[in-house]
Design a protein around this motif. Structure first.
Motif, PDB file in Angstrom:
ATOM      1  N   ASN A   7      22.248 -78.861   7.030  1.00 43.58           N
ATOM      2  CA  ASN A   7      22.680 -80.423   7.591  1.00 43.58           C
ATOM      3  C   ASN A   7      24.043 -80.532   7.638  1.00 43.58           C
ATOM      4  OD1 ASN A   7      22.840 -82.847   8.494  1.00 43.58           O
ATOM      5  ND2 ASN A   7      21.940 -84.007   6.765  1.00 43.58           N
ATOM      6  N   PHE A   8      24.639 -80.066   8.839  1.00 47.88           N
ATOM      7  CA  PHE A   8      26.077 -80.006   9.107  1.00 47.88           C
ATOM      8  C   PHE A   8      26.592 -81.509   9.056  1.00 47.88           C
ATOM      9  CE2 PHE A   8      25.008 -75.706  10.204  1.00 47.88           C
ATOM     10  CZ  PHE A   8      26.243 -75.081   9.757  1.00 47.88           C
ATOM     11  N   HIS A   9      25.888 -82.422   9.420  1.00 49.93           N
ATOM     12  CA  HIS A   9      26.055 -83.840   9.365  1.00 49.93           C
ATOM     13  C   HIS A   9      26.704 -84.462   8.063  1.00 49.93           C
ATOM     14  CE1 HIS A   9      23.856 -85.012  13.273  1.00 49.93           C
ATOM     15  NE2 HIS A   9      24.398 -83.796  13.341  1.00 49.93           N
ATOM     16  N   LYS A  10      26.534 -83.557   6.971  1.00 53.23           N
ATOM     17  CA  LYS A  10      26.872 -84.128   5.709  1.00 53.23           C
ATOM     18  C   LYS A  10      28.261 -83.510   5.428  1.00 53.23           C
ATOM     19  CE  LYS A  10      23.941 -82.009   2.827  1.00 53.23           C
ATOM     20  NZ  LYS A  10      23.107 -81.435   1.916  1.00 53.23           N
ATOM     21  N   VAL A  11      28.903 -82.596   6.309  1.00 54.63           N
ATOM     22  CA  VAL A  11      30.267 -82.246   5.936  1.00 54.63           C
ATOM     23  C   VAL A  11      31.301 -83.172   5.819  1.00 54.63           C
ATOM     24  CG1 VAL A  11      30.947 -81.771   8.216  1.00 54.63           C
ATOM     25  CG2 VAL A  11      31.670 -80.008   6.643  1.00 54.63           C
ATOM     26  N   HIS A  12      32.153 -82.904   5.083  1.00 54.32           N
ATOM     27  CA  HIS A  12      33.259 -83.837   4.573  1.00 54.32           C
ATOM     28  C   HIS A  12      34.546 -83.146   4.444  1.00 54.32           C
ATOM     29  CE1 HIS A  12      32.203 -82.629   0.709  1.00 54.32           C
ATOM     30  NE2 HIS A  12      33.320 -82.734   0.169  1.00 54.32           N
ATOM     31  N   PHE A  13      35.719 -83.795   4.930  1.00 51.88           N
ATOM     32  CA  PHE A  13      36.851 -83.183   4.757  1.00 51.88           C
ATOM     33  C   PHE A  13      37.479 -83.023   3.355  1.00 51.88           C
ATOM     34  CE2 PHE A  13      41.534 -84.137   4.321  1.00 51.88           C
ATOM     35  CZ  PHE A  13      42.254 -82.962   4.978  1.00 51.88           C
ATOM     36  N   VAL A  14      38.282 -81.975   3.150  1.00 57.54           N
ATOM     37  CA  VAL A  14      38.692 -81.539   1.547  1.00 57.54           C
ATOM     38  C   VAL A  14      40.063 -81.515   1.709  1.00 57.54           C
ATOM     39  CG1 VAL A  14      38.594 -79.789  -0.177  1.00 57.54           C
ATOM     40  CG2 VAL A  14      36.578 -80.103   1.238  1.00 57.54           C
ATOM     41  N   THR A  15      40.731 -80.719   2.720  1.00 51.02           N
ATOM     42  CA  THR A  15      42.114 -80.527   2.629  1.00 51.02           C
ATOM     43  C   THR A  15      42.672 -80.047   3.787  1.00 51.02           C
ATOM     44  OG1 THR A  15      44.014 -79.962   1.187  1.00 51.02           O
ATOM     45  CG2 THR A  15      42.301 -78.365   1.632  1.00 51.02           C
ATOM     46  N   SER A  16      43.942 -80.139   4.124  1.00 52.23           N
ATOM     47  CA  SER A  16      44.689 -79.690   5.051  1.00 52.23           C
ATOM     48  C   SER A  16      46.039 -78.887   4.516  1.00 52.23           C
ATOM     49  CB  SER A  16      45.389 -80.524   6.018  1.00 52.23           C
ATOM     50  OG  SER A  16      44.532 -81.450   6.842  1.00 52.23           O
ATOM     51  N   LEU A  23      45.189 -73.844  -0.343  1.00 46.57           N
ATOM     52  CA  LEU A  23      43.863 -73.777  -0.248  1.00 46.57           C
ATOM     53  C   LEU A  23      42.930 -73.960  -1.579  1.00 46.57           C
ATOM     54  CD1 LEU A  23      43.003 -71.525   3.012  1.00 46.57           C
ATOM     55  CD2 LEU A  23      43.106 -74.201   2.822  1.00 46.57           C
ATOM     56  N   PRO A  24      41.752 -74.381  -1.913  1.00 47.03           N
ATOM     57  CA  PRO A  24      41.092 -74.360  -2.770  1.00 47.03           C
ATOM     58  C   PRO A  24      40.667 -72.908  -3.390  1.00 47.03           C
ATOM     59  CG  PRO A  24      40.181 -75.900  -1.457  1.00 47.03           C
ATOM     60  CD  PRO A  24      41.057 -75.072  -0.667  1.00 47.03           C
ATOM     61  N   ASP A  25      40.277 -72.669  -4.210  1.00 45.47           N
ATOM     62  CA  ASP A  25      39.836 -71.460  -4.924  1.00 45.47           C
ATOM     63  C   ASP A  25      38.995 -70.540  -3.685  1.00 45.47           C
ATOM     64  OD1 ASP A  25      40.961 -71.833  -7.360  1.00 45.47           O
ATOM     65  OD2 ASP A  25      39.120 -72.213  -8.376  1.00 45.47           O
ATOM     66  N   ASP A  26      39.504 -69.191  -3.841  1.00 47.29           N
ATOM     67  CA  ASP A  26      39.003 -68.224  -2.813  1.00 47.29           C
ATOM     68  C   ASP A  26      37.517 -67.800  -3.111  1.00 47.29           C
ATOM     69  OD1 ASP A  26      38.522 -66.663  -0.420  1.00 47.29           O
ATOM     70  OD2 ASP A  26      40.541 -65.402  -0.869  1.00 47.29           O
ATOM     71  N   ASP A  27      36.470 -68.733  -2.915  1.00 46.30           N
ATOM     72  CA  ASP A  27      35.155 -68.202  -3.672  1.00 46.30           C
ATOM     73  C   ASP A  27      34.132 -68.829  -2.612  1.00 46.30           C
ATOM     74  OD1 ASP A  27      35.165 -70.806  -4.352  1.00 46.30           O
ATOM     75  OD2 ASP A  27      35.383 -70.166  -6.421  1.00 46.30           O
ATOM     76  N   GLY A  28      32.961 -68.474  -2.688  1.00 45.62           N
ATOM     77  CA  GLY A  28      32.019 -69.191  -1.886  1.00 45.62           C
ATOM     78  C   GLY A  28      32.248 -68.511  -0.483  1.00 45.62           C
ATOM     79  N   VAL A  29      31.687 -69.162   0.461  1.00 44.65           N
ATOM     80  CA  VAL A  29      31.611 -68.580   1.911  1.00 44.65           C
ATOM     81  C   VAL A  29      32.314 -69.752   2.912  1.00 44.65           C
ATOM     82  CG1 VAL A  29      29.972 -67.901   3.829  1.00 44.65           C
ATOM     83  CG2 VAL A  29      29.091 -67.612   1.439  1.00 44.65           C
ATOM     84  N   ASN A  68      42.670 -76.780   8.401  1.00 41.92           N
ATOM     85  CA  ASN A  68      41.866 -77.733   7.680  1.00 41.92           C
ATOM     86  C   ASN A  68      40.712 -77.314   7.140  1.00 41.92           C
ATOM     87  OD1 ASN A  68      43.763 -79.911   8.750  1.00 41.92           O
ATOM     88  ND2 ASN A  68      43.248 -79.094  10.753  1.00 41.92           N
ATOM     89  N   LEU A  69      40.159 -77.867   6.120  1.00 44.62           N
ATOM     90  CA  LEU A  69      39.072 -77.169   5.203  1.00 44.62           C
ATOM     91  C   LEU A  69      38.167 -78.324   5.082  1.00 44.62           C
ATOM     92  CD1 LEU A  69      39.255 -74.617   2.783  1.00 44.62           C
ATOM     93  CD2 LEU A  69      37.646 -76.502   2.231  1.00 44.62           C
ATOM     94  N   PHE A  70      37.044 -78.221   5.403  1.00 43.79           N
ATOM     95  CA  PHE A  70      35.832 -79.090   5.165  1.00 43.79           C
ATOM     96  C   PHE A  70      34.653 -78.193   4.467  1.00 43.79           C
ATOM     97  CE2 PHE A  70      37.576 -79.462   9.304  1.00 43.79           C
ATOM     98  CZ  PHE A  70      38.290 -80.635   9.628  1.00 43.79           C
ATOM     99  N   GLU A  71      33.865 -79.096   3.578  1.00 42.92           N
ATOM    100  CA  GLU A  71      32.930 -78.598   2.724  1.00 42.92           C
ATOM    101  C   GLU A  71      31.407 -79.229   3.316  1.00 42.92           C
ATOM    102  OE1 GLU A  71      32.688 -77.763  -1.857  1.00 42.92           O
ATOM    103  OE2 GLU A  71      32.362 -79.717  -1.532  1.00 42.92           O
ATOM    104  N   LEU A  72      30.489 -78.347   3.405  1.00 43.20           N
ATOM    105  CA  LEU A  72      29.202 -78.734   3.853  1.00 43.20           C
ATOM    106  C   LEU A  72      28.442 -78.852   2.689  1.00 43.20           C
ATOM    107  CD1 LEU A  72      27.123 -78.771   5.997  1.00 43.20           C
ATOM    108  CD2 LEU A  72      26.886 -76.418   5.739  1.00 43.20           C
ATOM    109  N   ASP A  80      38.924 -75.063  10.202  1.00 43.87           N
ATOM    110  CA  ASP A  80      39.587 -75.089  11.436  1.00 43.87           C
ATOM    111  C   ASP A  80      40.964 -74.540  11.328  1.00 43.87           C
ATOM    112  OD1 ASP A  80      40.107 -76.205  14.099  1.00 43.87           O
ATOM    113  OD2 ASP A  80      40.391 -78.272  13.374  1.00 43.87           O
ATOM    114  N   LEU A  81      41.024 -73.346  12.199  1.00 45.35           N
ATOM    115  CA  LEU A  81      42.271 -72.691  12.101  1.00 45.35           C
ATOM    116  C   LEU A  81      43.317 -73.397  13.021  1.00 45.35           C
ATOM    117  CD1 LEU A  81      41.057 -69.187  11.600  1.00 45.35           C
ATOM    118  CD2 LEU A  81      42.232 -70.451   9.729  1.00 45.35           C
ATOM    119  N   PRO A  82      44.430 -73.232  12.816  1.00 46.01           N
ATOM    120  CA  PRO A  82      45.608 -73.617  13.997  1.00 46.01           C
ATOM    121  C   PRO A  82      45.355 -72.886  15.135  1.00 46.01           C
ATOM    122  CG  PRO A  82      46.642 -72.994  11.937  1.00 46.01           C
ATOM    123  CD  PRO A  82      45.604 -72.532  11.715  1.00 46.01           C
TER     124      PRO A  82
END
Length: 216
Positions: A7-16, A23-29, A68-72, A80-82
């Motif tokens: 469900n991509f509608h659940k995504v929310h902004f984390v940081t720029s 950026l947050p820790d370099d783990d996950g996908v 710009n980083l968003f979490e699903l 979102d890269l420059p």
């Protein structure tokens, strides 16, 4: 699991962030959206997530200066890269953005997939080609979206898509080319399905790795 769509509608902004050190820790996908500044990158992100203001759109391309980083979900992020390749920004600023983009692509371990957006009227510019070459050489999956496809009727649109598919086949690797229109909603569901598969494949792989390292 194979046909599961997140469900991509659940995504929310984390940081720029100006660079990967912020950026947050370099783990996950992470799946990153990249493209020229006028390719409709922000509009595509907004269409995918159903959030009109998730990624800022502007009539003046080149405004996306940060990563710009968003979490699903936990461990699943959209990036979102420059934008690149827009001529009407100062050269010094352009170099700074390019350095930030290159650093992310080369050093971010959690980057597992790349959505490359190209205006269907002007696909495979030099920088697009360089990005494709880098991604395929490094085993990064690519979904190439030919944006603004609503400007063509279905026949000519299909011809362009097939032509670009033949061209990118020369790079090898895992590259999928599709038509896309954020305005008409063309390709939005397909993007959702492809990205869901990418995230879930890595989730399954991580679970299998955990089983292998668990003591008997």
């Amino acid at each position: 699991m194979e046909n599961q769509t997140l469900n991509f509608h659940k995504v929310h902004f984390v940081t720029s962030a100006p660079d990967i050190r912020h950026l947050p820790d370099d783990d996950g996908v992470e799946v990153a959206f990249a493209g020229r500044s006028n390719a409709g990158k922000s509009s595509a992100l907004n269409a995918l997530t159903g959030q009109r203001q998730l990624a800022r759109t502007s009539k003046t391309p080149g405004r996306t200066q940060l990563i710009n980083l968003f979490e699903l979900e936990p461990g699943k992020r959209l990036v979102d890269l420059p934008g690149y390749g827009y001529a009407q920004v100062p050269e010094e600023m352009k170099r700074k953005w390019q350095a930030s983009l290159s650093e992310y692509l080369q050093k971010r371990e959690s980057l597992k997939g790349l959505v490359l957006l190209m205006d269907i009227r002007h696909p495979l510019k030099d920088t697009d080609t360089q990005l494709l070459e880098w991604a395929t050489a490094n085993g990064i999956k690519v979904l190439a979206l030919l944006t603004k496809c609503d400007k063509f009727n279905p026949g000519p649109r299909k011809t362009i898509v097939q032509q670009v598919r033949r061209q990118v086949a020369e790079f090898g690797g895992d590259v999928q080319v599709e038509a896309f229109s954020s305005l008409k909603g063309i390709g939005v569901e397909l993007v959702s399905q492809v990205l869901s598969r990418w995230y879930l494949e890595h989730e399954d792989a991580a679970a299998q790795d955990d089983e292998l390292v668990d003591p008997v």
